[in-house]
Design an enzyme around this catalytic site. Structure first.
Site: not given
Length: 587
Positions: A45, A47, A49, A53, A224, A292
């Site tokens: 992280d 920032n 929160d 990110d 995916d 996958e």
């Protein structure tokens, strides 16, 4: 906030000029590559929160480069309502504000390439979020321009769903929609409607998404549920599984495992679409694709999907099973080599969907000593390999209390199956910093105390830690051409040891791994001179024609050429595996 610079973030990396040269010339870099998977919510992280990110990933790229990885695979970061944490996409060409901006992504690509890392991104193409503008339009009427972009069907005369297809997340795969007075198909959550790939406009729209990211500089894609793209046009019901068999890669408490999935996925039309996808990728030299595959016939599907100019490589869930004996692993490899006809695999023991291997295979014992030998085995198989974030620290599965479970799959199947949160907890970077150095705020999932004790900064300063041994082995493997691109021949099965030979026409390398907590002796089934290799920190030895392996240890040795008349190429002894009393197929 800006992350503090620390020893983990300031690890040495290759010179820029050398990286650019390699990046331009090696279009087959993916063959035998080491690929590091990042789950963005839980990596770093930046920032404050509590969520990871893109800028956080960028700041940690030197750490990944120092491991010796060739590429990163980044799980979804696209705009999403996050009902399935990014695998429900509402805009494939936008970064979700929680993760940053497109400019942040461009900066990530630039920094990764500067460090010699390729970037693969996770593409979810089989379905969208119900919030996606395509679905909003499709469900508005039966006559709109996108009316057939999703899989719609009328109810049966008694009002029940069109057939017996099940959602992987529980219950029927059909959801009633009052706007159209029809059912729509969803393999996963009701908020994840499946696209209708039989529609040519859908196929083109999906390929446009692929090209959008190729033009931004990505080096490839992890696709995916790649065998879920097409469904049976006739909507035939699935038969039941034969007695004693259940669908692969599905918790046994899930009724989905009781069907043979002949009609809701893995349809023949997908092969032609994958050729179209590959043709697009081939316009961008040096890009790659990993599919996958979750299917009842995983090996055959992998073989079909990775030949005739379709996918570059694919993976199945066979080594993500709870079974972990050396004989079981041998049988997986034996069947793979027999059934896939030379297909290129991307092997993994961990990812964001399965219990971490250090917990799942704890019956092998060894604690932290198990992790390096599992890495050595994984990195010695014929194929490329994926490493999941935290694997290099030897992280175990986290136990998440029910009231903190985030995963909708876990909420549906609890308590017998608690979901996937336990492998998705944040990375522990610093043992003494709040929340392990992941964030200054409370993270979206808790970091267990046992992870803090083996945080990256602790292992960075500890000789022969799991992290240090991962770094040593992966960098050593990069120098072994036969491990990256050679063929593989299994040696006889053993109660403690998995052994095989890798060869590339120039050299033959004997690889043996004691996965047990007891010393092992492995008699070689051939007569040959073997020269032990160095530089990998494993201590197995050769005594005559028998390998002597300490607990959770390995041996690597080069077979020496047999003295013979002058010949332009070295001549090696024939290696004839002994007959095996192993089952022909897995159940």
């Amino acid at each position: 906030m800006t992350l503090p610079q620390d020893p983990i973030a300031l690890l040495s990396t290759p010179a820029d000029s050398a990286v650019e040269t390699v990046h331009e010339q090696d279009t087959d870099w993916w063959v035998g590559a080491s690929i590091y998977q990042i789950y963005p919510r839980s990596f770093q992280d930046s920032n404050g929160d509590g969520l990871g990110d893109l800028p956080g990933i960028t700041q940690r790229l030197p750490y990944i480069a120092s491991l010796g990885a060739d590429a990163v695979w980044i799980s979804p970061f696209y705009k999403s309502p996050m009902r399935d944490f990014g695998y429900d996409i509402s805009d494939h060409c936008e970064v979700d504000p929680r993760f940053g901006t497109l400019a942040d992504f461009d900066q990530l690509i630039a920094e990764a390439h500067r460090l010699g890392l390729r970037v693969l991104i996770d593409l979810v193409l089989s379905h969208t979020a119900s919030d996606h503008r395509w679905f909003v339009e499709s469900r508005s009427s039966r006559t709109n321009p996108k009316a057939d972009w999703y899989v719609w069907a009328d109810a049966q005369p008694d009002g029940s769903p069109p057939n017996n297809w099940l959602s992987l997340f529980g219950g029927s795969a059909w959801q009633w929609d009052t706007r159209r007075a029809q059912y729509y198909f969803h393999n996963f959550l009701t908020s994840q409607p499946d696209l209708n790939f039989h529609h040519p406009e859908v196929q083109q729209a999906v390929l446009d998404i692929v090209e959008f990211w190729l033009k931004r500089g990505v080096d490839g894609f992890r696709l995916d549920v790649v065998n879920f793209y097409f469904h049976d046009k006739q909507l035939r019901s699935n038969p039941t599984q034969p007695p004693g068999r259940m669908a692969a890669a599905v918790p046994r408490v899930n009724p989905y495992a009781l069907q043979r999935h002949l009609y809701d996925k893995t349809q023949p039309e997908n092969l032609e679409f994958l050729q179209r996808l590959r043709a697009l990728l081939d316009h961008y030299p040096g890009t790659t694709s990993i599919g996958e595959i979750g299917d009842d016939e995983q090996y055959q599907t992998l073989a079909q999907y990775t030949r005739n100019n379709r996918l570059h490589m694919a993976y199945t869930f066979n080594l993500m099973d709870t079974q972990c004996s050396p004989r079981f692993i041998h049988s997986v490899l034996e069947e793979f080599l027999r059934e896939t006809q030379g297909a290129w695999a991307c092997w993994a023991f961990n990812n964001h969907d399965v219990t971490r291997v250090m917990t799942r295979w704890n019956l092998l014992g060894g604690g932290s000593a198990l992790a390096p030998v599992l890495l050595a085995l994984l990195g010695s198989l014929r194929g490329s390999m994926c490493l999941y974030q935290g694997e290099e620290l030897g992280l175990t599965e986290s136990v998440i209390p029910y009231e903190l479970i985030q995963d909708p799959y876990g909420k549906e199947m609890w308590p017998e199956f608690p979901g996937r949160d336990g492998c998705r907890t944040p990375m522990p970077w610093h043992a003494s910093e709040p929340h392990g150095g992941f964030s200054v705020a409370s993270p979206w999932l808790p970091i267990p105390p046992e992870h803090l004790a083996i945080a990256a900064n602790v292992q960075q300063e500890t000789p022969r830690s799991v992290l240090q041994r991962y770094r040593t082995f992966i960098n050593w493997r990069k120098q072994q051409a036969v491990l990256r691109k050679g063929e593989m021949e299994l040696l006889p099965a053993h109660e403690q040891v998995v052994a095989f030979i890798r060869s590339n026409g120039i050299e033959q390398l004997l690889c043996a791994f004691n996965l047990s907590g007891q010393p092992a002796r492995y008699a070689l089934p051939f007569q040959a001179a073997v020269m032990p290799l160095e530089g990998h920190e494993f201590t197995g030895a050769l005594e005559g024609q028998e390998l002597v392996l300490p607990p959770h240890d390995a041996f690597f040795g080069r077979l020496q050429p047999v003295a013979a008349a002058p010949h332009p190429d070295p001549v090696y002894p024939a290696v004839e595996p002994l007959p095996l009393d192993m089952p022909a197929t897995l159940t």
